[in-house]
Enzyme design. Sequence first.
Site, PDB file in Angstrom:
ATOM      1  N   ASP A  13       0.751  -1.096   0.141  1.00 43.07           N
ATOM      2  CA  ASP A  13      -0.122  -0.020  -0.022  1.00 43.07           C
ATOM      3  C   ASP A  13       1.090   1.184  -0.001  1.00 43.07           C
ATOM      4  O   ASP A  13       2.222   0.998   0.276  1.00 43.07           O
ATOM      5  CB  ASP A  13      -0.923  -0.088   1.332  1.00 43.07           C
ATOM      6  CG  ASP A  13      -1.621   1.102   1.562  1.00 43.07           C
ATOM      7  OD1 ASP A  13      -2.432   1.538   0.317  1.00 43.07           O
ATOM      8  OD2 ASP A  13      -1.666   1.687   2.599  1.00 43.07           O
ATOM      9  N   ASP A  15      -0.164   5.159   0.790  1.00 43.02           N
ATOM     10  CA  ASP A  15      -0.588   6.263   1.772  1.00 43.02           C
ATOM     11  C   ASP A  15      -0.655   5.644   3.324  1.00 43.02           C
ATOM     12  O   ASP A  15      -1.296   4.596   3.700  1.00 43.02           O
ATOM     13  CB  ASP A  15      -2.033   6.591   1.410  1.00 43.02           C
ATOM     14  CG  ASP A  15      -1.904   7.506   0.316  1.00 43.02           C
ATOM     15  OD1 ASP A  15      -1.473   8.842   0.403  1.00 43.02           O
ATOM     16  OD2 ASP A  15      -2.417   7.037  -0.688  1.00 43.02           O
ATOM     17  N   ASP A 182      -1.421  -0.228   5.954  1.00 45.53           N
ATOM     18  CA  ASP A 182      -1.667   0.587   7.361  1.00 45.53           C
ATOM     19  C   ASP A 182      -3.063   0.458   7.675  1.00 45.53           C
ATOM     20  O   ASP A 182      -3.374   0.699   8.863  1.00 45.53           O
ATOM     21  CB  ASP A 182      -0.997   2.033   7.271  1.00 45.53           C
ATOM     22  CG  ASP A 182      -1.958   2.685   6.449  1.00 45.53           C
ATOM     23  OD1 ASP A 182      -2.246   2.382   5.057  1.00 45.53           O
ATOM     24  OD2 ASP A 182      -2.364   3.839   6.776  1.00 45.53           O
TER      25      ASP A 182
HETATM   26 MG   LIG Z   1      -3.010   3.237   3.568  1.00 46.08          MG
END
Ligand SMILES: [Mg+2]
Length: 239
Positions: A13, A15, A182
Site C-alpha cells: 500500500d 498512503d 496501514d
Molecule cells: Mg494506506
Amino acid sequence: MALRGKITHCIFDMDGLLLDTEVFYTVAQDKVFEDFKECGYQERKQELKGMMMGRKSQDAARLVLRELGLEDEMTPDEFLERRAKILRGLLPQAKLLPGALRLLEHLRDSGVPCALATSSNRPHFLLKTQNHAELFSSCFSHQLCGDDVVNGKPHPEIFLKARDAFGEPKPAGSEACLVFEDSPLGIQGAVAGGFRSVHVPDREMAAVVGEPEKPADQTLRSLEEFRPEEWGLPPFKES
Ligand SMILES: [Mg+2]
C-alpha cells in the site's frame, strides 16, 4: 526462529504506509468544510477520517457528505474538486515513513519482485511520488492505482490484479505474496484474497479506525521492525 511463511513477492500500500500523506488530506478537508460550520465536521473530524481511510476517493466523498448531511450542498465530485485544488499544492511534499526506504531498496537489491497497490487515484499518486519517482519505478514492477480497479478495498481486487500482473517468475499463489498495509480495510482485502499480511497501523488513527475484522499475520509499529528472514525473504545486510 519460526518461519511465518515462504514469501516470494511483496505488495505495498502507499498512503500511511510508505508515504506520510494523511496529514495533507486533513488540512485540505478542514479547508473545504470551513464554510459549513454547522455541519458538525470539527467535532467528528477524527471519526470521519477513520471512516474514509483506505477507501476509493469517490466512495469516501459520498460517505463523508452523507454523514455530515451535506449531500444537497455538494456532489462527491464537487467535494473532490475543491479538495484536489488544495491538495495539488501539498502532495508533492510527501515524505517517506520510517523504514520504507531501507526495506524497498533491500527488496529491490535482493531481486524480490514488488508491486504497489494504492487506493489513491492516478493524478494524486503522481503528485505524491513526484519527489520519489525514481525510487518507486525502480522498486515496483507495476504500480496499481484506485482507478485501475472497479472495487476498492476492502475488496481484494487490487491485490489480485497486482498478483496476476507480476512477470516471470510469477508467485505460486496469493499465499506466496506478502501485503503491507496501514489500514484495516486494506488488511481485510488482503485476507479476503488469501494473501499473507503485515499491518503497520497509523499510530494516530489506530484508536478511531479500530482493528481489522480478521487480524493480519503480523502487526508492527513501523516498517523498521520488519524482519525479512521471518518470511523466508533475504535478511538485511548488517551495517
Ligand atoms: Mg494506506
